[in-house]
Design a protein around this motif. Structure first.
Motif, mmCIF file in Angstrom:
data_model
loop_
_atom_site.group_PDB
_atom_site.id
_atom_site.type_symbol
_atom_site.label_atom_id
_atom_site.label_comp_id
_atom_site.label_asym_id
_atom_site.label_seq_id
_atom_site.Cartn_x
_atom_site.Cartn_y
_atom_site.Cartn_z
ATOM 1 N N LEU A 266 73.161 -49.994 9.256
ATOM 2 C CA LEU A 266 72.418 -49.800 10.506
ATOM 3 C C LEU A 266 72.395 -51.081 11.344
ATOM 4 N N SER B 195 72.591 -49.140 14.804
ATOM 5 C CA SER B 195 72.042 -47.777 14.693
ATOM 6 C C SER B 195 72.658 -46.835 15.718
ATOM 7 N N LEU C 111 71.597 -43.170 9.433
ATOM 8 C CA LEU C 111 70.258 -42.658 9.729
ATOM 9 C C LEU C 111 69.972 -41.385 8.931
ATOM 10 N N ARG D 143 69.298 -42.422 5.328
ATOM 11 C CA ARG D 143 67.972 -43.024 5.170
ATOM 12 C C ARG D 143 66.901 -41.948 5.298
ATOM 13 N N GLY D 144 67.107 -40.988 6.214
ATOM 14 C CA GLY D 144 66.165 -39.884 6.348
ATOM 15 C C GLY D 144 66.060 -39.063 5.077
ATOM 16 N N ASP E 72 63.995 -40.838 11.626
ATOM 17 C CA ASP E 72 65.429 -41.073 11.400
ATOM 18 C C ASP E 72 66.258 -39.859 11.811
ATOM 19 N N GLN F 151 66.464 -39.559 15.618
ATOM 20 C CA GLN F 151 67.425 -40.509 16.184
ATOM 21 C C GLN F 151 68.863 -40.060 15.900
#
Length: 188
Positions: free
Chosen positions: A118, A123, A132, A135-136, A151, A154
């Motif tokens: 990221l 990002s 993202l 990570r989500g 996340d 985005q």
């Protein structure tokens, strides 16, 4: 719809119905990229210089992907690590190595690599979008629903249909409303 033709509906009403019957398509807009077509500028990764280190990194990264597809995640990790060593400023191998770590259950190492991907991708672009989403997934697994939602939101803005679907799943009110509307529409 039995008695009303879609042609009689306003554009807004058609979009509302589309969001009910196809909730993973926000606004009725499909954004799936196969990697073959030209991506909008904001979804492309930054252009990388064509030098021997970058080429070596890309080659090693592809080897890692092949190992991962064969199910040999340890060999994939080794190839991704070598790819990173060849060109440490490339975000893609960091993100791919994170996925291998995640599949092996090493969430700490996965998260460390995701954060690096990221940072390096700002990002944004395809790699930022994928990082993202990863990570989500980790945040959702660890009951950080709000962090996961942020996340995924985005990533959805970057074009991820997966992230859009996750946002819908994280919104119990939208899911319940959609279910109720589907039931009402079945009665007509």
């Amino acid at each position: 719809m039995n008695s009303i033709s879609r042609d009689c509906l306003s554009e807004h009403d058609r979009q509302v119905l589309e969001s009910i019957f196809n909730p993973s398509q926000i606004g009725g807009e499909e954004m799936i990229y196969s990697g073959e077509e030209e991506l909008p500028e904001d979804l492309q990764d930054l252009a990388e210089p064509n030098n021997p280190r970058i080429q070596a990194s890309k080659k090693l990264e592809l080897e890692g992907i092949e190992w991962a597809e064969k199910g040999d995640l340890q060999s994939a990790l080794t190839a991704f690590t070598k790819s990173i060593e060849a060109a440490p400023d490339r975000p893609a191998p960091w993100n791919n190595r994170a996925q291998a770590h995640r599949y092996l259950g090493n969430e700490k190492a996965a998260l460390d690599d995701i954060e690096q991907a990221l940072r390096l991708s700002s990002s944004s672009g395809r790699t930022g979008c994928k990082a993202l989403c990863q990570r989500g997934i980790l945040k959702r697994k660890n009951n950080d629903t709000e962090g996961a939602r942020q996340d995924f939101e985005q990533a959805a803005k970057l074009g991820s249909n997966f992230a859009r679907t996750q946002m819908i799943e994280l919104n119990p009110y939208a899911a319940l409303c959609n279910q109720m509307l589907r039931e009402v529409m079945k009665l007509k």
